[in-house]
Scaffold this motif. Structure first.
Motif, PDB file in Angstrom:
ATOM      1  N   THR A 117       0.695  -1.297   0.102  1.00  0.00           N
ATOM      2  CA  THR A 117      -0.117  -0.089   0.118  1.00  0.00           C
ATOM      3  C   THR A 117       0.783   1.272  -0.008  1.00  0.00           C
ATOM      4  OG1 THR A 117      -1.933   1.260   1.028  1.00  0.00           O
ATOM      5  CG2 THR A 117      -0.094   0.101   2.548  1.00  0.00           C
TER       6      THR A 117
ATOM      7  N   GLU B 286      -0.694   4.283   1.239  1.00  0.00           N
ATOM      8  CA  GLU B 286      -1.672   4.917   1.705  1.00  0.00           C
ATOM      9  C   GLU B 286      -1.547   5.106   3.088  1.00  0.00           C
ATOM     10  OE1 GLU B 286      -5.269   2.793   0.970  1.00  0.00           O
ATOM     11  OE2 GLU B 286      -4.785   2.571  -1.062  1.00  0.00           O
TER      12      GLU B 286
ATOM     13  N   ASN C  85      -6.427   1.172  11.082  1.00  0.00           N
ATOM     14  CA  ASN C  85      -7.414   1.692   9.982  1.00  0.00           C
ATOM     15  C   ASN C  85      -7.021   0.891   8.841  1.00  0.00           C
ATOM     16  OD1 ASN C  85      -8.603   3.618  11.741  1.00  0.00           O
ATOM     17  ND2 ASN C  85      -7.333   5.468  11.103  1.00  0.00           N
ATOM     18  N   LYS C  86      -5.802   0.655   8.476  1.00  0.00           N
ATOM     19  CA  LYS C  86      -5.416   0.288   7.339  1.00  0.00           C
ATOM     20  C   LYS C  86      -5.883  -1.607   7.306  1.00  0.00           C
ATOM     21  CE  LYS C  86      -4.028  -0.411   2.945  1.00  0.00           C
ATOM     22  NZ  LYS C  86      -4.873   0.250   1.966  1.00  0.00           N
TER      23      LYS C  86
ATOM     24  N   ARG D   1      -8.309  -2.803   9.076  1.00  0.00           N
ATOM     25  CA  ARG D   1      -9.631  -2.893   9.309  1.00  0.00           C
ATOM     26  C   ARG D   1     -10.194  -2.783   7.839  1.00  0.00           C
ATOM     27  NH1 ARG D   1     -10.051   1.170  14.150  1.00  0.00           N
ATOM     28  NH2 ARG D   1     -10.281  -0.159  15.959  1.00  0.00           N
ATOM     29  N   GLU D   2      -9.623  -1.935   7.186  1.00  0.00           N
ATOM     30  CA  GLU D   2     -10.081  -1.850   5.766  1.00  0.00           C
ATOM     31  C   GLU D   2      -9.570  -3.075   4.948  1.00  0.00           C
ATOM     32  OE1 GLU D   2      -8.307   0.526   1.928  1.00  0.00           O
ATOM     33  OE2 GLU D   2      -8.771   1.773   3.706  1.00  0.00           O
ATOM     34  N   MET D   3      -8.494  -3.538   5.196  1.00  0.00           N
ATOM     35  CA  MET D   3      -7.974  -4.838   4.275  1.00  0.00           C
ATOM     36  C   MET D   3      -8.805  -6.196   4.666  1.00  0.00           C
ATOM     37  SD  MET D   3      -4.076  -4.256   3.926  1.00  0.00           S
ATOM     38  CE  MET D   3      -3.865  -5.392   2.496  1.00  0.00           C
TER      39      MET D   3
ATOM     40  N   VAL E 171     -11.735  -5.970   5.629  1.00  0.00           N
ATOM     41  CA  VAL E 171     -13.057  -6.092   5.072  1.00  0.00           C
ATOM     42  C   VAL E 171     -12.944  -6.295   3.489  1.00  0.00           C
ATOM     43  CG1 VAL E 171     -15.013  -4.847   4.502  1.00  0.00           C
ATOM     44  CG2 VAL E 171     -14.157  -4.796   6.860  1.00  0.00           C
ATOM     45  N   SER E 172     -11.989  -5.687   2.998  1.00  0.00           N
ATOM     46  CA  SER E 172     -12.163  -5.711   1.488  1.00  0.00           C
ATOM     47  C   SER E 172     -11.270  -6.647   0.659  1.00  0.00           C
ATOM     48  CB  SER E 172     -11.584  -4.196   0.853  1.00  0.00           C
ATOM     49  OG  SER E 172     -10.055  -4.246   1.280  1.00  0.00           O
TER      50      SER E 172
END
Length: 106
Positions: free
Chosen positions: A20, A22, A40-41, A43-45, A47-48
């Motif tokens: 990433t 980001e 935060n990253k 959590r995002e990963m 889910v996605s």
């Protein structure tokens, strides 16, 4: 070693291994800022693209038994925080080892 000296290489290592770019950290970032961004990253990963995230943990050489313990935690809301701690711990080991090697101390 001073934490400030390690933040930039630590952040670079994490971004590279998580594949990433980001991480938006201020110039005077500290370890807590890195951890918040990482949580935060994560959590995002999770889910996605959960499979990719788990593969990245494997590539980072995060202890599989520790990851299993975290994933089986009763407090599911703490999973990203605990995973961030594991990632930072392992990546910090790698950064310090690399710096010591470059300085000829290993």
């Amino acid at each position: 070693m001073e934490d400030e000296k390690l933040i930039f290489p630590l952040t670079e290592r994490i971004m590279k291994d998580l594949q990433t770019s980001e991480f938006n950290l201020p110039i005077h970032a500290n370890l807590e800022m890195v951890k918040e961004q990482l949580i935060n990253k994560i959590r995002e990963m999770m889910v996605s693209n959960y499979d990719r995230f788990m593969n990245n943990l494997y590539r980072m050489d995060i202890s599989e038994s520790k990851v299993i313990d975290v994933m089986n935690s009763q407090e599911k809301h703490l999973v990203p925080v605990l995973l961030a701690d594991l990632i930072i711990e392992r990546q910090m080991q790698r950064v310090i080892t690399r710096m010591l090697y470059k300085e000829g101390k290993l």
